[in-house]
Motif scaffolding. Sequence first.
Motif, PDB file in Angstrom:
ATOM      1  N   ASP A 177       0.597 -50.353  52.050  1.00 50.56           N
ATOM      2  CA  ASP A 177      -0.238 -49.156  51.862  1.00 50.56           C
ATOM      3  C   ASP A 177      -1.660 -49.531  51.445  1.00 50.56           C
ATOM      4  O   ASP A 177      -2.563 -48.703  51.495  1.00 50.56           O
ATOM      5  N   LEU A 178      -1.813 -50.789  51.009  1.00 52.41           N
ATOM      6  CA  LEU A 178      -3.080 -51.238  50.420  1.00 52.41           C
ATOM      7  C   LEU A 178      -3.349 -52.666  50.864  1.00 52.41           C
ATOM      8  O   LEU A 178      -2.448 -53.508  50.830  1.00 52.41           O
ATOM      9  N   PHE A 179      -4.589 -52.915  51.286  1.00 51.65           N
ATOM     10  CA  PHE A 179      -4.951 -54.244  51.759  1.00 51.65           C
ATOM     11  C   PHE A 179      -6.123 -54.784  50.933  1.00 51.65           C
ATOM     12  O   PHE A 179      -7.120 -54.080  50.746  1.00 51.65           O
ATOM     13  N   ILE A 180      -5.975 -56.012  50.449  1.00 54.37           N
ATOM     14  CA  ILE A 180      -7.113 -56.725  49.873  1.00 54.37           C
ATOM     15  C   ILE A 180      -7.776 -57.447  51.040  1.00 54.37           C
ATOM     16  O   ILE A 180      -7.192 -58.359  51.640  1.00 54.37           O
ATOM     17  N   VAL A 181      -8.983 -57.035  51.391  1.00 54.44           N
ATOM     18  CA  VAL A 181      -9.637 -57.522  52.607  1.00 54.44           C
ATOM     19  C   VAL A 181     -10.945 -58.220  52.254  1.00 54.44           C
ATOM     20  O   VAL A 181     -11.702 -57.756  51.398  1.00 54.44           O
ATOM     21  N   PHE A 182     -11.209 -59.307  52.963  1.00 56.48           N
ATOM     22  CA  PHE A 182     -12.458 -60.051  52.781  1.00 56.48           C
ATOM     23  C   PHE A 182     -13.316 -59.903  54.029  1.00 56.48           C
ATOM     24  O   PHE A 182     -12.845 -60.113  55.151  1.00 56.48           O
ATOM     25  N   ALA A 183     -14.554 -59.513  53.801  1.00 52.27           N
ATOM     26  CA  ALA A 183     -15.490 -59.310  54.908  1.00 52.27           C
ATOM     27  C   ALA A 183     -16.885 -59.724  54.452  1.00 52.27           C
ATOM     28  O   ALA A 183     -17.149 -59.858  53.253  1.00 52.27           O
ATOM     29  N   LYS A 184     -17.769 -59.896  55.416  1.00 47.09           N
ATOM     30  CA  LYS A 184     -19.142 -60.288  55.106  1.00 47.09           C
ATOM     31  C   LYS A 184     -20.069 -59.081  55.234  1.00 47.09           C
ATOM     32  O   LYS A 184     -20.241 -58.533  56.326  1.00 47.09           O
ATOM     33  N   ILE A 185     -20.635 -58.689  54.110  1.00 49.18           N
ATOM     34  CA  ILE A 185     -21.614 -57.609  54.118  1.00 49.18           C
ATOM     35  C   ILE A 185     -22.877 -58.105  54.819  1.00 49.18           C
ATOM     36  O   ILE A 185     -23.401 -59.174  54.476  1.00 49.18           O
ATOM     37  N   ASP A 186     -23.316 -57.339  55.800  1.00 49.55           N
ATOM     38  CA  ASP A 186     -24.493 -57.714  56.612  1.00 49.55           C
ATOM     39  C   ASP A 186     -24.290 -59.050  57.310  1.00 49.55           C
ATOM     40  O   ASP A 186     -25.254 -59.717  57.705  1.00 49.55           O
ATOM     41  N   GLY A 187     -23.049 -59.475  57.443  1.00 46.03           N
ATOM     42  CA  GLY A 187     -22.751 -60.696  58.179  1.00 46.03           C
ATOM     43  C   GLY A 187     -22.891 -61.981  57.389  1.00 46.03           C
ATOM     44  O   GLY A 187     -22.675 -63.068  57.931  1.00 46.03           O
ATOM     45  N   ASP A 188     -23.241 -61.884  56.075  1.00 44.72           N
ATOM     46  CA  ASP A 188     -23.420 -63.138  55.337  1.00 44.72           C
ATOM     47  C   ASP A 188     -22.909 -63.117  53.889  1.00 44.72           C
ATOM     48  O   ASP A 188     -22.680 -64.174  53.308  1.00 44.72           O
ATOM     49  N   THR A 205     -17.366 -60.941  50.684  1.00 47.95           N
ATOM     50  CA  THR A 205     -17.038 -59.989  49.616  1.00 47.95           C
ATOM     51  C   THR A 205     -15.611 -59.480  49.771  1.00 47.95           C
ATOM     52  O   THR A 205     -15.099 -59.355  50.880  1.00 47.95           O
ATOM     53  N   GLY A 206     -14.987 -59.164  48.635  1.00 38.54           N
ATOM     54  CA  GLY A 206     -13.656 -58.579  48.641  1.00 38.54           C
ATOM     55  C   GLY A 206     -13.701 -57.065  48.571  1.00 38.54           C
ATOM     56  O   GLY A 206     -14.632 -56.486  47.979  1.00 38.54           O
ATOM     57  N   GLU A 241     -17.195 -47.669  46.406  1.00 39.03           N
ATOM     58  CA  GLU A 241     -16.536 -47.916  45.120  1.00 39.03           C
ATOM     59  C   GLU A 241     -15.303 -48.815  45.262  1.00 39.03           C
ATOM     60  O   GLU A 241     -14.699 -49.195  44.264  1.00 39.03           O
ATOM     61  N   ASN A 242     -14.937 -49.153  46.507  1.00 34.59           N
ATOM     62  CA  ASN A 242     -13.795 -50.035  46.736  1.00 34.59           C
ATOM     63  C   ASN A 242     -14.195 -51.493  46.908  1.00 34.59           C
ATOM     64  O   ASN A 242     -13.368 -52.334  47.263  1.00 34.59           O
ATOM     65  N   VAL A 243     -15.468 -51.797  46.668  1.00 39.44           N
ATOM     66  CA  VAL A 243     -15.864 -53.208  46.593  1.00 39.44           C
ATOM     67  C   VAL A 243     -15.128 -53.836  45.422  1.00 39.44           C
ATOM     68  O   VAL A 243     -15.068 -53.286  44.324  1.00 39.44           O
ATOM     69  N   LEU A 244     -14.546 -54.984  45.656  1.00 35.28           N
ATOM     70  CA  LEU A 244     -13.760 -55.679  44.628  1.00 35.28           C
ATOM     71  C   LEU A 244     -14.582 -56.856  44.094  1.00 35.28           C
ATOM     72  O   LEU A 244     -14.937 -57.763  44.845  1.00 35.28           O
ATOM     73  N   GLY A 245     -14.891 -56.821  42.816  1.00 35.04           N
ATOM     74  CA  GLY A 245     -15.728 -57.864  42.246  1.00 35.04           C
ATOM     75  C   GLY A 245     -17.183 -57.674  42.647  1.00 35.04           C
ATOM     76  O   GLY A 245     -17.616 -56.580  42.997  1.00 35.04           O
ATOM     77  N   LYS A 246     -17.914 -58.772  42.631  1.00 38.24           N
ATOM     78  CA  LYS A 246     -19.342 -58.697  42.940  1.00 38.24           C
ATOM     79  C   LYS A 246     -19.601 -58.981  44.408  1.00 38.24           C
ATOM     80  O   LYS A 246     -18.922 -59.795  45.025  1.00 38.24           O
ATOM     81  N   ILE A 247     -20.599 -58.317  44.937  1.00 35.55           N
ATOM     82  CA  ILE A 247     -20.995 -58.547  46.325  1.00 35.55           C
ATOM     83  C   ILE A 247     -21.424 -60.006  46.499  1.00 35.55           C
ATOM     84  O   ILE A 247     -22.187 -60.546  45.696  1.00 35.55           O
TER      85      ILE A 247
END
Length: 598
Positions: free
Chosen positions: A192-203, A206-207, A246-252
């Motif tokens: 039901d919930l995913f911890i996902v890692f992606a790159k904000i603006d491609g660089d 972030t979690g 608000e679902n950003v996990l930790g710091k950008i």
Amino acid sequence: MEAVLSKTALQGGEFLIKDSRAEDIFIPEELNEEQMMIREMVRDFLHNEILPNSEKIEHQEDNISPRLLEKMAALGLLGTHMPEVYGGMQLDTNTNTLIGDALGPAGAFTVSYAAHIGIGMLPILYFGTEEQKDKYLPRLINGELKAAYCLTEPGSGSDALAAKTRADLSADGKNYLFNGQKMWISNAGFADLFIVFAKIDGDKFTGFIVERDSAGLTLGAEEKKLGIKGSSTRQVFFENTPVPVENVLGKIGKGHLIAFNALNTGRFKLCALSLGGAKYSVTTAIRYANERIQFGVPISSFGAIQYKLAEQAIRIFSTESALFRVSNLMELKKQEFEANGASFGEAELKAAEEYAIECSILKVTGSEALDYVVDETLQVHGGMGFSEEGTAARAYRDARINRIYEGTNEINRLLSIDMLLKRAMKGALDIVGPAWQVQKELASMPSFEKEEGLYAEEKKAVKDFKKAVLMVAGAAAKLQMEGKLDLKNEQEIIMNVADMLSDLFLAESTLLRVEKLAGMQGKVKQEVYDAILKVFIHDATLRMNKNGTDALASFAEGDLLRTMLMGLKRFTKYPAQNVKTLRRELADVLIAANEYAL
């Protein structure tokens, strides 16, 4: 070596340069009555709920794994490691280690369990805001929500920071729009919930916390796998998937801290689960060997079979000794951080980070011990082991993944040495002084003074192992500083040293446990524990010499190589043992008990 440590003084990696006392470590034989009751509760759940449903789990029928997680939640078993304020039980590290060990025989279901309570929940506990914790942790603990962890991509595995999934801020600034894909995602089919890692603006790596019903989130088909077929494994796709800011996990830009720190704990838990599975597997081997009659006698009476049973037990016992040693160190360190004002989650995070070197060692040794055990269990079963009628074939297939996920064993070997050297360079760990002392010792005449007292030869062997590691690692590091060696491109050397470090850690942990047992009432006679210790150190001595020789010959030559090989010979001089007889003594106990009895 430096002075003997006090009970709380051992820091991460310090086992290389400091000696510990038996009275300062924790061994599983010291578990208290309450902890044993919890273990029995977990074992009851295993035998009443999980094992009878093995076929359903294997074929992912009847939504069985999510339902089992909900039943575990009803017993409080999804929150044993979580703060009481969110509905957890807030049990100590040793009890949680014991729970992992007890659940080890659950096969593919251990993947569903570990992904949920570990890498699925811990990032929120460690890095979430109070609002995120309040919103999600109680529902993850009570089983209402199930979690998954999305890190790996088609182009990024061990190199996690090479991820391509993007998160771009929407025009109104309320959401990040996700585009990309993740693969090999455990629990994806029912999470039901995913911890996902992606790159904000491609660089900016972030979690994020992403809910299952988010628009544009879709799943691939269930992967067809070699083993752990009972665990849901799918790809996860994102197409303009909105994720609230608000679902950003930790710091950008700090997602790597989440990914790597969650993995420290995951590696530790994997070792506990592996050893629990290994104990179950060797018990099936012992029972089959006692039942199988050939040439008019049980095959357990044959020396070749007794070797296998004893060696399985030795590998389990030695790794378990290291596991509970680290478990207690993490608990003591957690208490220390909490006493200094850290929250429960912060203390857990910092404790796991402190012993990241040891966690990598445990991940490697635990998964490889399990691999050895299931392989030999299948061999003891012969043709029946190759058949799917029994459990040996499935255990063999299921075990193989453990050397791959939570960081491959190759990566973890490299990490253990990399982290050791980084700690030294930061001044957190002084290996230069002890390494220099070893170099001075090599230039002097060897001492012929004999060690005295209980386990004197074994204690000398362990001290010499430390010198061997310091000599080889120190020489390589010195050449690198002089610009004559680039260890980044010499992974074979690092792997050699990593295996030496692991053998040292397990040898010392086994020695300390056996020495402590000498003053206690163990499950078997002390002579049996002594046999385990002697065989392990005998074999570790030979491995230490081989790995040291291979490493030295890779970067030294001429007089330097000859001098160091002489030093290595001096530091690997444990007396030869009659390992045949010692293994038979151990095998006799296992065969008589008809189970893993240590």
